[in-house]
Design a protein around this motif. Structure first.
Motif, short mmCIF file in Angstrom:
data_model
loop_
_atom_site.label_atom_id
_atom_site.label_comp_id
_atom_site.label_asym_id
_atom_site.label_seq_id
_atom_site.Cartn_x
_atom_site.Cartn_y
_atom_site.Cartn_z
N GLN A 17 24.74 131.23 81.64
CA GLN A 17 25.84 132.15 81.78
C GLN A 17 26.04 132.50 80.09
O GLN A 17 26.93 133.47 79.98
CB GLN A 17 26.98 131.34 82.31
N ARG A 82 17.46 142.37 77.80
CA ARG A 82 18.81 142.48 78.46
C ARG A 82 19.81 142.03 77.35
O ARG A 82 19.69 140.90 76.96
CB ARG A 82 18.89 141.84 79.84
N GLY A 85 23.59 141.54 79.94
CA GLY A 85 23.10 141.50 81.24
C GLY A 85 22.53 142.91 81.79
O GLY A 85 21.91 143.18 82.81
#
Length: 269
Positions: A17, A82, A85
């Motif tokens: 995360q 990425r 994201g």
């Protein structure tokens, strides 16, 4: 998130995360006159928001290629990058780049060099002027704001380059041997200046250097690369807060360890 959930995410190929930049399975092959050169092979790395990551490795191993891939200037042969994201397939305003050769316009003033990207982006004159002045001050160049680039020292020119990269508020700064052309004393001064600037920003930095001393002084983590085709040999966490003492025995010991690993990669077969 529990350890079990983290394990599931790892198996599924999901990024943590807190990962800002996620690079997976990167491979880059250059072709010229029907000759293929493999520059990168199975390069994977996760970088947290606000980290300063340094890439070190043998000359010609592919460090600049990695930066250019993250910048979207070239595309991987396979693999995926990425940022926050989102797939990284083209250059974007979320990334700024600082080059070794300054890449400034000698006929423009310091202010006009820093404003250039904002001008191209169509930012109104007053706003780009205010933003440029803010970052010129941050770089310690307010007394030279109207000077022409040819009037500046090498260290000053590189501070202009850093201000120009920061003024667009990019999430990621890519720095390709930014202090490599400077003399040793100016280089050390610029390293300290960079850290002072970064204390007041939250950008993620990917920094390429041939100087192991510089890498240990600046980095949160150092990524040691193999010879070409580049892959990751080792990732080293730097445990000490900044500023760091180059004369400290632990600093010297870590620098020596990394140099030893690089010497192994430089051995001719």
């Amino acid at each position: 998130m529990s350890d079990e959930q983290e394990a599931v995410r790892a198996v599924q190929g999901a990024a943590p995360q807190d990962a800002h930049i996620v690079i997976r399975g990167l491979r880059k092959v250059f072709k010229r006159d029907d000759v293929e050169t493999v520059a990168l092979e199975d390069f994977s790395l996760e970088i947290k928001k606000g980290e300063l990551i340094t890439l070190v490795g043998p000359s010609g191993c592919g460090k600049t290629t990695i930066l250019r891939l993250i910048a979207g200037l070239i595309q991987p042969t396979s693999g995926d990058i990425r940022i926050s994201g989102r797939p990284c397939t083209l250059p974007g305003a979320d990334r700024g780049m600082v080059f070794q050769d300054f890449a400034l316009f000698p006929w423009r003033s310091v202010r006009k060099n820093v404003e250039f990207g904002l001008e191209v982006a169509g930012i109104p004159k007053e706003e780009r002027r205010e933003r440029a002045e803010r970052y010129i001050k941050l770089a310690g160049l307010e007394k030279f704001i109207d000077a022409r680039v040819h009037e500046l020292s090498g260290g000053m020119k590189q501070r202009v380059g850093i201000a120009r990269a920061l003024v667009g508020h990019p999430d990621v700064i890519l720095m390709d041997e930014p202090f490599g052309a400077l003399d040793a004393q100016t280089r050390n001064i610029m390293q300290v200046q960079l850290l002072k600037i970064l204390e007041r920003t939250d950008q993620t930095i990917v920094f390429v250097t041939h100087s192991v001393d510089e890498a240990v002084f600046l980095s949160d983590r150092i990524v040691v690369l193999t010879k070409r085709p580049a892959s990751i040999k080792e990732v080293i966490d730097i445990p000490w807060p900044r500023p760091r003492d180059r004369a400290d025995p632990e600093f010297t010991s870590l620098r020596k360890k990394i140099l030893t690993e690089l010497e192994k990669e430089n051995v001719m077969e």
